[in-house]
Design a protein around this motif. Structure first.
Motif, PDB file in Angstrom:
ATOM      1  N   GLU A 102       5.363 -14.657  62.068  1.00 12.79           N
ATOM      2  CA  GLU A 102       5.945 -14.483  60.735  1.00 12.79           C
ATOM      3  C   GLU A 102       5.332 -13.297  60.004  1.00 12.79           C
ATOM      4  OE1 GLU A 102       5.288 -18.231  58.905  1.00 12.79           O
ATOM      5  OE2 GLU A 102       6.879 -19.262  60.016  1.00 12.79           O
ATOM      6  N   VAL A 103       4.070 -12.995  60.278  1.00 11.98           N
ATOM      7  CA  VAL A 103       3.391 -11.891  59.603  1.00 11.98           C
ATOM      8  C   VAL A 103       3.622 -10.569  60.317  1.00 11.98           C
ATOM      9  CG1 VAL A 103       1.143 -10.977  58.897  1.00 11.98           C
ATOM     10  CG2 VAL A 103       1.624 -13.417  58.654  1.00 11.98           C
ATOM     11  N   LEU A 104       3.506 -10.557  61.644  1.00 14.51           N
ATOM     12  CA  LEU A 104       3.518  -9.312  62.405  1.00 14.51           C
ATOM     13  C   LEU A 104       4.828  -9.041  63.134  1.00 14.51           C
ATOM     14  CD1 LEU A 104      -0.052  -9.570  63.991  1.00 14.51           C
ATOM     15  CD2 LEU A 104       0.635  -8.210  62.005  1.00 14.51           C
ATOM     16  N   GLY A 105       5.660 -10.051  63.327  1.00 13.50           N
ATOM     17  CA  GLY A 105       6.860  -9.875  64.130  1.00 13.50           C
ATOM     18  C   GLY A 105       6.531  -9.931  65.609  1.00 13.50           C
ATOM     19  N   ALA A 106       7.566 -10.144  66.408  1.00 15.86           N
ATOM     20  CA  ALA A 106       7.352 -10.289  67.852  1.00 15.86           C
ATOM     21  C   ALA A 106       6.758  -9.038  68.474  1.00 15.86           C
ATOM     22  CB  ALA A 106       8.671 -10.645  68.532  1.00 15.86           C
ATOM     23  N   ASP A 107       7.118  -7.842  67.965  1.00 16.97           N
ATOM     24  CA  ASP A 107       6.609  -6.603  68.551  1.00 16.97           C
ATOM     25  C   ASP A 107       5.130  -6.393  68.267  1.00 16.97           C
ATOM     26  OD1 ASP A 107       9.108  -6.074  69.520  1.00 16.97           O
ATOM     27  OD2 ASP A 107       9.696  -4.784  67.836  1.00 16.97           O
TER      28      ASP A 107
END
Length: 436
Positions: free
Chosen positions: A101-106
């Motif tokens: 949720e904070v960093l994204g999947a990438d």
């Protein structure tokens, strides 16, 4: 020609490394390399203590509460090679969700370890796909009640060493005392152990906090059968008469058509039965019950906890004022108060495109309101009646309940489409009440 400024360097992805009770020895090479190469190691005190000296990065323990601290802690070490330790599979009730949720999947590289659930099923020879998992980590034990069905196998993720006793007590309270409990500790580690007993006779003292509870559900004789479908027995609820009767309730839920992840507004909650059974459809279903009577609002909370959906949000206040600021609903049920100025308008305006509205009444005044809205917006307007067989002298006859008028509709940008027919609740004065 002035050259364009170089793009800022892309920060390295955060490595999220699953680790089990077997610690460093149980990690594959890829996980070990990520931990050895990390400049910052973030995890729980217990997890950090499993790492050997060659993991030389700065060790940072998660603060408590953990979830709100995630963005700030990651920002404080931005640009460094970060590895986050997680118990077992980080994406199974683990820190992986918060990090995504904070960093994204990438922004993540996830290196999982077998979860405690996989280990437990392997030890018990239970097919994983047939086993329901309920987590009590950071969640009330009451949510387990919704999963209690005779013959079902459950795996309960414990919050601490005291959770097995709490689970045993809950099983006894809900009539599942004959159920078998197995507490599996330190799964995958050198200190792996298990304890077995029934909920009725459970007297084992707390042991290791790292445990999973396996439950084989057995209902005690005489315990009411509470199915998974809408339409629970009326006596499953504490109420003062403001209760949607089971046949009406089942049809009402059919018209509302709950789906996983959706949010219901139950306006005029009464006993909370519609909101509760909406949430029992799927663990991800959410509901807000709006009830002006504070005594009934407290009763809704008790009913929700006893029937396994303690996350039901109860708003004690009148509508439409009590609806202000609530999150956008996927569906709205109005069980009372249709003649209150502005109530139906507020519910309609709150619905997004594709949202559903179901309103029930037994009074002519409110029926006139629904008829006008049906004329303007379409949908489906039905009248429903239920009769029960009762003694008539030495014979049996039918006793007719008050007929119910229901309007169900789906809001669309191009107009409205008909909803499914359903049953309704009796409207009392005002907008309070889980109507019959």
């Amino acid at each position: 020609m002035t050259p364009e400024p170089a793009a800022p360097p892309v920060p390295p992805p955060v490595s999220v490394v699953g680790i089990g009770a077997d610690g460093w020895s149980g990690l594959p090479d890829a996980s070990r390399s990520a931990l050895i190469g990390a400049q910052v190691l973030i995890g729980g005190e217990r997890q950090l203590g499993l790492l050997p000296p060659q993991c030389a990065g700065r060790r940072v323990a998660w603060p408590s509460p953990l979830r709100p601290a995630v963005p700030g802690l990651l920002a404080a070490h931005a640009g460094s090679r970060i590895a986050v330790l997680a118990s077992g599979d980080p994406m199974f009730y683990g820190i992986g969700r918060a990090l995504t949720e904070v960093l994204g999947a990438d922004g993540l590289r996830v290196l999982p370890h077998p979860s405690s659930v996989s280990y437990a099923c392997a030890r018990l020879c239970w097919p994983l796909e047939d086993t329901e998992v309920v987590t009590l980590v950071g969640r009330p034990a009451a949510r387990l009640a919704a999963a209690l069905h005779d013959g079902r196998r459950l795996l309960v993720l414990s919050a601490d060493a005291g959770t097995p006793a709490v689970v045993a007590a809950l099983l006894r309270e809900h009539g599942f005392g004959p159920s078998t409990l197995r507490v599996l500790e330190q799964l995958g580690g050198e200190s792996e152990a298990s304890t077995e007993g029934t909920a009725d006779t459970w007297a084992h003292p707390p042991s290791d906090p790292l445990n999973v509870i396996a439950v084989e559900c057995r209902r005690a004789p005489g315990t009411p059968h509470l199915g998974a479908a809408p339409g629970l027995p009326d006596d499953a609820y504490e109420h003062d008469g403001q209760l949607t009767k089971r046949h009406i309730r089942a049809a009402t839920l059919g018209a509302l058509a709950p789906a996983p992840g959706e949010l219901l507004w139950d306006v005029g909650g009464g006993s909370g039965s519609v909101a509760i059974e909406w949430m029992r459809v799927h663990p991800s279903c959410r509901a807000i019950s709006v009830e002006r009577d504070p005594v009934r609002a407290e009763r809704i909370t008790r009913n929700a906890g006893r029937l396994g959906v303690p996350a039901l949000r109860v708003v004690s206040g009148g509508a439409p004022d009590g609806l202000a600021g609530l999150p956008v609903p996927d569906a709205v049920f109005i069980g009372g108060g249709l003649t209150v100025p502005g109530l139906l308008d507020a519910c309609w305006e709150a619905l997004p495109d594709g949202g559903r509205l179901v309103a029930n009444t037994v009074t002519l005044e409110s029926e006139a309101v629904l008829t006008e809205w049906y004329r303007r917006h379409g949908g489906e307007l039905v009248r429903l009646a239920v009769a029960h067989a009762v003694p008539v002298g030495g014979f049996t006859g039918w006793r007719q309940a008050m007929p119910v008028t229901q309007w169900s509709v789906r809001k669309t940008s191009a107009g409205t489409s008909a909803g499914s027919a359903a049953h309704t609740r009796t409207e009392n004065s005002g907008h309070s009440g889980d109507n019959r």
